[in-house]
Design a protein around this motif. Structure first.
Motif, PDB file in Angstrom:
ATOM      1  N   LEU A  61       0.642  -1.475   0.106  1.00 16.80           N
ATOM      2  CA  LEU A  61       0.058   0.011  -0.095  1.00 16.80           C
ATOM      3  C   LEU A  61       0.803   1.345   0.129  1.00 16.80           C
ATOM      4  CD1 LEU A  61      -2.918   0.849   0.076  1.00 16.80           C
ATOM      5  CD2 LEU A  61      -2.662   1.084   2.595  1.00 16.80           C
ATOM      6  N   LYS A  62       2.147   1.163   0.931  1.00 17.95           N
ATOM      7  CA  LYS A  62       2.891   2.404   0.774  1.00 17.95           C
ATOM      8  C   LYS A  62       4.232   2.295  -0.263  1.00 17.95           C
ATOM      9  CE  LYS A  62       2.917   4.673   4.325  1.00 17.95           C
ATOM     10  NZ  LYS A  62       2.322   5.839   4.538  1.00 17.95           N
ATOM     11  N   GLU A  63       3.795   1.324  -1.081  1.00 19.11           N
ATOM     12  CA  GLU A  63       4.634   1.071  -2.385  1.00 19.11           C
ATOM     13  C   GLU A  63       6.332   1.288  -1.961  1.00 19.11           C
ATOM     14  OE1 GLU A  63       3.062   4.577  -4.789  1.00 19.11           O
ATOM     15  OE2 GLU A  63       3.003   3.049  -6.424  1.00 19.11           O
ATOM     16  N   LEU A  64       6.264   0.554  -0.951  1.00 15.44           N
ATOM     17  CA  LEU A  64       7.597   0.172  -0.498  1.00 15.44           C
ATOM     18  C   LEU A  64       8.465  -1.161  -1.037  1.00 15.44           C
ATOM     19  CD1 LEU A  64       7.254   1.077   3.106  1.00 15.44           C
ATOM     20  CD2 LEU A  64       8.242   2.574   1.644  1.00 15.44           C
ATOM     21  N   GLU A  65       9.507  -0.999  -1.714  1.00 15.72           N
ATOM     22  CA  GLU A  65      10.162  -2.111  -2.360  1.00 15.72           C
ATOM     23  C   GLU A  65      11.133  -2.522  -1.231  1.00 15.72           C
ATOM     24  OE1 GLU A  65       9.462  -3.280  -5.178  1.00 15.72           O
ATOM     25  OE2 GLU A  65       7.985  -1.767  -5.991  1.00 15.72           O
ATOM     26  N   MET A  66      11.715  -3.657  -1.430  1.00 15.94           N
ATOM     27  CA  MET A  66      13.070  -4.287  -0.422  1.00 15.94           C
ATOM     28  C   MET A  66      13.937  -3.456  -0.253  1.00 15.94           C
ATOM     29  SD  MET A  66      13.749  -6.953   1.563  1.00 15.94           S
ATOM     30  CE  MET A  66      12.664  -8.064   1.373  1.00 15.94           C
ATOM     31  N   GLU A  67      14.289  -2.459  -1.055  1.00 19.54           N
ATOM     32  CA  GLU A  67      15.602  -1.627  -0.907  1.00 19.54           C
ATOM     33  C   GLU A  67      15.054  -0.652   0.019  1.00 19.54           C
ATOM     34  OE1 GLU A  67      18.855  -2.290  -1.714  1.00 19.54           O
ATOM     35  OE2 GLU A  67      17.927  -4.103  -2.273  1.00 19.54           O
ATOM     36  N   ASP A  68      13.890  -0.195  -0.169  1.00 28.90           N
ATOM     37  CA  ASP A  68      13.324   0.701   0.485  1.00 28.90           C
ATOM     38  C   ASP A  68      13.035   0.462   2.156  1.00 28.90           C
ATOM     39  OD1 ASP A  68      12.807   2.601  -1.596  1.00 28.90           O
ATOM     40  OD2 ASP A  68      10.870   1.629  -1.766  1.00 28.90           O
ATOM     41  N   LEU A  69      12.749  -0.975   2.412  1.00 26.85           N
ATOM     42  CA  LEU A  69      12.767  -1.504   3.628  1.00 26.85           C
ATOM     43  C   LEU A  69      13.867  -1.518   4.222  1.00 26.85           C
ATOM     44  CD1 LEU A  69       9.814  -4.170   2.943  1.00 26.85           C
ATOM     45  CD2 LEU A  69       9.482  -1.853   4.032  1.00 26.85           C
ATOM     46  N   LYS A  70      14.976  -2.092   3.569  1.00 26.64           N
ATOM     47  CA  LYS A  70      16.274  -2.205   4.047  1.00 26.64           C
ATOM     48  C   LYS A  70      16.730  -0.678   4.605  1.00 26.64           C
ATOM     49  CE  LYS A  70      18.870  -4.527   1.431  1.00 26.64           C
ATOM     50  NZ  LYS A  70      19.406  -5.260   0.443  1.00 26.64           N
ATOM     51  N   ALA A  71      16.542   0.129   3.761  1.00 28.41           N
ATOM     52  CA  ALA A  71      17.156   1.661   4.133  1.00 28.41           C
ATOM     53  C   ALA A  71      16.249   2.047   5.401  1.00 28.41           C
ATOM     54  CB  ALA A  71      16.836   2.512   3.062  1.00 28.41           C
ATOM     55  N   ILE A  72      15.046   2.073   5.155  1.00 26.17           N
ATOM     56  CA  ILE A  72      14.235   2.590   6.430  1.00 26.17           C
ATOM     57  C   ILE A  72      14.293   1.815   7.676  1.00 26.17           C
ATOM     58  CG2 ILE A  72      11.993   2.679   7.417  1.00 26.17           C
ATOM     59  CD1 ILE A  72      10.983   3.038   4.341  1.00 26.17           C
ATOM     60  N   THR A  73      14.615   0.588   7.621  1.00 21.85           N
ATOM     61  CA  THR A  73      14.881  -0.172   8.868  1.00 21.85           C
ATOM     62  C   THR A  73      16.195  -0.736   9.348  1.00 21.85           C
ATOM     63  OG1 THR A  73      14.521  -2.335   7.921  1.00 21.85           O
ATOM     64  CG2 THR A  73      12.490  -1.599   8.489  1.00 21.85           C
ATOM     65  N   GLY A  74      17.054  -0.668   8.489  1.00 18.70           N
ATOM     66  CA  GLY A  74      18.466  -0.924   8.683  1.00 18.70           C
ATOM     67  C   GLY A  74      18.532  -2.731   8.810  1.00 18.70           C
ATOM     68  N   SER A  75      17.475  -3.120   8.538  1.00 20.66           N
ATOM     69  CA  SER A  75      17.428  -4.580   8.687  1.00 20.66           C
ATOM     70  C   SER A  75      18.109  -5.395   7.475  1.00 20.66           C
ATOM     71  CB  SER A  75      16.155  -5.267   8.973  1.00 20.66           C
ATOM     72  OG  SER A  75      15.400  -4.654  10.082  1.00 20.66           O
ATOM     73  N   THR A  76      18.219  -6.599   7.462  1.00 26.09           N
ATOM     74  CA  THR A  76      18.770  -7.469   6.504  1.00 26.09           C
ATOM     75  C   THR A  76      17.586  -8.039   5.506  1.00 26.09           C
ATOM     76  OG1 THR A  76      18.549  -9.702   7.429  1.00 26.09           O
ATOM     77  CG2 THR A  76      20.610  -8.451   7.838  1.00 26.09           C
ATOM     78  N   GLU A  77      17.899  -8.293   4.403  1.00 28.02           N
ATOM     79  CA  GLU A  77      16.704  -8.472   3.305  1.00 28.02           C
ATOM     80  C   GLU A  77      16.285 -10.322   3.898  1.00 28.02           C
ATOM     81  OE1 GLU A  77      16.291  -9.700  -1.211  1.00 28.02           O
ATOM     82  OE2 GLU A  77      17.814  -8.374  -0.556  1.00 28.02           O
ATOM     83  N   GLU A  78      17.224 -10.728   4.427  1.00 25.60           N
ATOM     84  CA  GLU A  78      16.806 -12.289   5.003  1.00 25.60           C
ATOM     85  C   GLU A  78      15.693 -11.905   6.331  1.00 25.60           C
ATOM     86  OE1 GLU A  78      18.455 -16.382   7.251  1.00 25.60           O
ATOM     87  OE2 GLU A  78      19.738 -14.590   7.104  1.00 25.60           O
ATOM     88  N   THR A  79      15.919 -10.881   7.251  1.00 21.98           N
ATOM     89  CA  THR A  79      14.908 -10.900   8.301  1.00 21.98           C
ATOM     90  C   THR A  79      13.538 -10.296   7.705  1.00 21.98           C
ATOM     91  OG1 THR A  79      16.648 -10.439   9.819  1.00 21.98           O
ATOM     92  CG2 THR A  79      14.710  -9.346  10.163  1.00 21.98           C
TER      93      THR A  79
END
Length: 138
Positions: free
Chosen positions: A18-36
């Protein structure tokens, strides 16, 4: 009340789409790994500490909805009627019609999963929001 990891994953996926967040966005926002992040989205191997650490980065996401499917997806607005996060209205990165179809399909999937679990989700509010977006597009 039991926590269903797959439901958390579906709700988080719905929110991020809904927020149009891609994996790269999520990683940047959260500082988490793609695996997590993938573990959360897929509803497997989620540690509560990881989930809490990630959810705190989304000011408008209601953790009660994310974890239990209760209430609205978004936190209420403040006393001035302002959202906790800057709005992206009118800034869809995707084709609006395709985006609305995708969100409708995800909403149907989420609703079916919630009904199967015996929850009474706040799906009507989400459906109304999609109808509002669809009307604004036309």
């Amino acid at each position: 009340m039991a926590i269903d990891l797959q439901q958390i994953g579906k709700r988080f996926r719905f929110y991020t789409n809904l927020k149009e967040l891609e994996m790269e966005d999520l990683k940047a926002i959260t500082g988490s790994t793609e695996e997590t992040l993938n573990n959360i989205i897929n509803g497997c191997n989620i540690l509560l500490d990881e989930l809490v650490a990630i959810v705190k980065h989304f000011d408008d996401l209601n953790p009660q909805w994310l974890i239990y499917g209760e209430g609205s997806m978004f936190k209420p607005m403040d006393a001035d009627g302002n959202c906790h996060e800057p709005s992206k209205k009118g800034c869809l990165k995707k084709d609006k019609a395709a985006y609305l179809r995708q969100m409708k399909n995800m909403l149907i999937e989420l609703e079916a999963a919630e009904i199967a679990k015996g929850h009474k989700p706040d799906v009507d509010a989400l459906r109304a929001k999609l109808d509002e977006l669809r009307a604004a597009q036309q």
